[in-house]
Design an enzyme around this catalytic site. Structure first.
Site, PDB file in Angstrom:
ATOM      1  CB  ILE A 437      -0.977  -0.030   1.196  1.00  0.00           C
ATOM      2  CG1 ILE A 437      -1.819  -1.310   1.169  1.00  0.00           C
ATOM      3  CG2 ILE A 437      -1.882   1.160   1.222  1.00  0.00           C
ATOM      4  CD1 ILE A 437      -2.588  -1.526  -0.117  1.00  0.00           C
ATOM      5  CD  GLU A 490       3.660   6.207   1.719  1.00  0.00           C
ATOM      6  OE1 GLU A 490       3.291   6.760   2.767  1.00  0.00           O
ATOM      7  OE2 GLU A 490       2.884   5.605   0.955  1.00  0.00           O
ATOM      8  NE  ARG A 521      -1.844   8.449  14.518  1.00  0.00           N
ATOM      9  CZ  ARG A 521      -0.776   8.994  13.948  1.00  0.00           C
ATOM     10  NH1 ARG A 521       0.372   9.037  14.580  1.00  0.00           N
ATOM     11  NH2 ARG A 521      -0.856   9.508  12.742  1.00  0.00           N
ATOM     12  CG  HIS A 700      -4.313  -2.381  11.803  1.00  0.00           C
ATOM     13  ND1 HIS A 700      -4.996  -2.358  10.611  1.00  0.00           N
ATOM     14  CD2 HIS A 700      -3.761  -1.165  11.952  1.00  0.00           C
ATOM     15  CE1 HIS A 700      -4.874  -1.157  10.074  1.00  0.00           C
ATOM     16  NE2 HIS A 700      -4.138  -0.412  10.867  1.00  0.00           N
ATOM     17  CB  CYS A 732      -3.587  -0.519   5.975  1.00  0.00           C
ATOM     18  SG  CYS A 732      -3.685   1.278   6.161  1.00  0.00           S
TER      19      CYS A 732
END
Ligand code: GLN
Ligand code: ZN
Length: 764
Positions: A437, A490, A521, A700, A732
């Site tokens: 992703i 990234e 967060r 996750h 993801c």
């Protein structure tokens, strides 16, 4: 003085103290006592600020260690079944265990409660979980202690709680009917109201933001029934607060509730004030949310004052003033921003500035001497005027370009069915192409480089060298894993929106504009203050480096216009659709550069498309139209041979199924691993024509997927879509994961894909 109060205050601390203290406690570096003291100190500061602003009631209950919904649920003894047995945790650790998942001393894992978006904001709450054995009961928890703390500052206290209907609406149910849950819940609310009354609390604020939703008829009936039951014999005063939109068809319902008042959002729905004044009745208070709790701009104080004059005439002392919603959604203090252009800085109002705005509004409404408000009003008008006229906010080229944007600019030159074969021809990918992703683990190495750059310990050159190393490493790893379409990983991005702000006009980043996203967060949304255009390439340098490091195709990676808008604080003088189009044009320039540099696959992520969906059905279509239009404006200019991907991840796609097709990306990679695969047939049946990469494993989950598990999942997908239409990828980005886990999972994914490819080859 008009009575002013705050629906809620930010709680992470002006320097994110709560985050640092909580994480230090989790790491075992600080005792619980130190964390609790940090929390107490923050509450003290928040109350002191409220007093300085002239609040008529101090707000208690807006503080939370992790999430207010979760902590209310636990104090109501609503504990997920798996956490009820065989686990002894004290109250605070229970909060963190349910919020983050838990592994006990025998290695037994208990999964966290589901985390969901708080209405259309970027805050996430934890859904209370119910099962038939759930027995709600008021356990007290921290709330009464906080009431006692606040009582040291004022005799006038108000406690804010999530109201029963909203609480149930947001819950997750396993084999129990929501209305049955509501029945069990009401006596608990009764106990809380009584306990608060005994403690000397004057008002209770029951937050019912569901009043801004399209409520089904049975929910409306339940609303009326429940509040009648709840209010019977209670002594403390109660008002119901609605926000995130107008009451609209719930207005009569809201007015009919047997409570002592109502809070309404007059920022998102100013037009409802007139009818509310007409119909409120003689005894209720009306809390007018006139200062935005969602955005960061100075308010137009004069206009608000004028609008409130009739309210003052009609209501007198029953007029209360507040922010539209809790200030949870804005940062603390714009005075801490010292690096913004002066005119921009002057026009900002974070939580503390908003308190001040309410204070002077209340003063003027009370006909206080001009010395208490006049300067503030004058200054506010001047700052807003200077701001509106600021030349660099308005770029003629951007506006001209938008004026000349027609439907052709939002349409690929060939339809999917004709362009996909061209892409196939040039890319020559195997069936069931494998990809990821976009992001790869952000290693300690990278984090250190970023930190040292910030601290001036290394220069930009050394920092760039670290990024370069990371990219070439990422490419080498992907090659050895045998993936088909590679990404640069990234490493240069700390975040998928703020990072790009530096390359765009009209975007500014703050030093300390942190907002809680969930738990510890926090995010620092950039501010869109002017017309957007591309100053410099957003990604070219790094993606080109990746592409020249391999002979395999590299997929360029960008964030889409809707997500850039959704995760920023947007300007409020032009429509969101126009802002999205401006961003789209800037992105289209970036896509053109990437294409010129030989990049043949470009992914434009839109993880926030669903989040900004208007809460009311009636406005959803209009939104989805401009949102998909903006995406297409960003992507339609590329050659038919260039393949456009998009990525979206949420647990719920129902309301945007058709929009996914309307984006007209060649490939959409979506989250499907956590929510079974139901979304795939639904997309197919809704006429989705393009190709699809439904995540084959949940990134996750701490448990690495095995090859047979993934192969089974691919075979299952093949019963819904033919192999030509499927891509194989995780659900993801991988930036939050560790390398070891990533390598194991991806190699299982590649092996599973190869196994299924062989089966396919044999079956022909
Ligand atoms: N390309 C982004 C990444 O991989 C997508 C992030 C997201 O879905 N939120 O990190
Ligand atoms: Zn995602």
């Amino acid at each position: 003085m008009a009575h002013l109060h705050f629906l809620g205050f930010p709680r992470i601390g002006p320097q994110r103290q709560l985050k640092w203290a909580t994480e230090a406690y989790w790491r075992g570096e600080q005792p619980l006592q130190a964390l609790r003291e940090t929390g107490a100190e923050l509450r003290r500061q928040h109350w002191q600020q409220q007093l300085e602003a002239g609040a008529g009631h101090l707000t208690v209950g807006d503080f939370a260690w992790y999430d207010q919904v979760l902590e209310q649920a636990l104090s109501f003894n609503i504990v997920p079944a798996r956490f009820r047995q065989g686990l002894k945790l004290d109250r605070q650790d229970q909060v963190y265990a349910v919020a983050r998942g838990h592994r006990d001393e025998h290695g037994e894992e208990r999964a966290a409660s589901p985390m969901r978006k708080w209405f259309d904001t970027n805050y996430h709450y934890l859904a209370p979980e119910w099962d038939p054995e759930t027995r709600p009961q008021w356990l007290g928890g921290d709330l009464l202690d906080w009431v006692d703390e606040a009582a040291q500052y004022s005799d006038h206290l108000k406690v804010a709680l999530t109201g029963p209907l909203t609480f149930v609406w947001l819950s997750h149910f396993d084999s129990i009917d929501p209305f049955e849950a509501l029945e069990r819940l009401l006596p608990v609310y009764r106990d809380v109201l009584n306990a608060l009354q005994e403690r000397g609390v004057e008002w209770v604020q029951l937050d019912e933001p569901v009043l801004a939703l399209d409520l089904p008829a049975d929910w409306r009936h339940a609303f009326e029934r429940s509040y009648h039951q709840l209010m019977l014999g209670r002594t403390v005063k109660v008002f119901v607060s609605s926000y995130f939109g107008g009451l609209e068809d719930n207005l009569s319902l809201a007015l009919s509730l047997p409570v002592d008042g109502l809070h309404v959002d007059l920022v998102s729905a100013p037009e409802q004030l007139g009818v509310l004044l007409d119909r409120l009745g003689p005894n209720k208070i009306l809390s007018c949310g006139v200062i935005s709790g969602r955005n960061i701009w100075r308010a137009d104080l004069e206009a608000i004052y004028q609008r409130l004059i009739p309210a003052r005439e009609r209501l007198g002392q029953r007029l209360w003033l507040s922010t539209s919603c809790s200030l949870l959604h804005v940062p603390y203090d714009s005075a801490q921003e010292t690096q913004l252009p002066a005119a921009l800085q002057e026009n900002l109002a974070f939580a503390e500035q908003k308190q001040f705005e309410l204070k002077v509004l209340a003063a003027r409404l009370a006909d206080a001497p001009a010395s208490e408000w006049l300067n503030a009003f004058t200054h506010s008008n001047q700052a807003r005027d200077a701001w509106a006229r600021l030349p660099e906010r308005h770029l003629k080229e951007v506006q001209d370009r938008l004026d000349h944007t027609g439907p052709d600019h939002r349409r690929r030159s060939l339809p999917f069915a004709e362009r996909y074969p061209l892409q196939q021809n040039s890319l020559k990918l195997p069936p069931l192409p494998t990809t990821t992703i976009g992001s790869f683990p952000q290693t300690e190495d990278l984090r250190r480089a970023r930190r040292e750059l910030r601290q001036g310990k290394i220069d930009k050159l050394a920092y760039d060298a670290a990024i370069e190393r990371s990219i070439t490493d990422n490419i080498a790893i992907q090659e050895s894993l045998g993936l088909d379409v590679l990404v640069h990983g990234e490493p240069e991005r700390n975040d998928m929106v703020e990072y790009f702000a530096d390359f765009l006009t009209g975007f500014a980043t703050t030093q300390n504009g942190w907002v809680q996203s969930y738990g510890t967060r926090c995010v620092k949304p950039p501010i869109i203050y002017g017309d957007v255009s591309r100053k410099a390439s957003l990604s070219g340098q790094w993606i080109k480096l990746a592409a020249t490091s391999t002979t395999k195709p590299v997929k360029g990676m960008l964030t889409g216009p809707v997500t850039m808008l959704a995760w920023s604080f947007p300007r409020d003088d032009i429509a969101n659709s126009t802002i999205a189009d401006q961003i789209a044009l800037a992105l289209s320039d970036e896509l053109a550069s990437l294409e010129q540099a030989g990049i043949r696959i470009i992914q434009v992520d839109e993880p926030a498309l669903r989040e900004k969906l208007p809460l009311r059905k009636q406005r959803q279509e209009e939104y989805l139209n401009w949102a998909t239009d903006a995406f297409r404006l960003a992507t339609a200019g590329v050659a038919p041979e260039t393949q456009i991907h998009t990525h979206m991840c949420y647990s719920r796609f129902e309301d945007i199924i058709e929009a996914i097709g309307a984006l007209d990306a060649d490939v959409a990679t979506i989250e499907a691993a956590r929510t079974d695969l139901a979304v795939v047939p639904r997309l197919r049946d809704a006429g989705y024509r393009q190709n699809l990469g439904p995540g084959v494993y949940d990134i996750h989950s701490p448990l690495a997927p095995s090859e047979p598990q993934i192969a089974a999942r691919i075979r299952q997908l093949l019963t819904v879509l033919p192999a030509e239409r499927l891509w194989i990828n995780p659900d993801c980005g991988l930036k939050t994961r560790g390398w070891q886990e990533v390598k194991a999972s991806l190699s299982a994914m590649v092996a599973a894909t190869k196994a299924v490819r062989e089966e396919l080859a044999q079956s022909i």
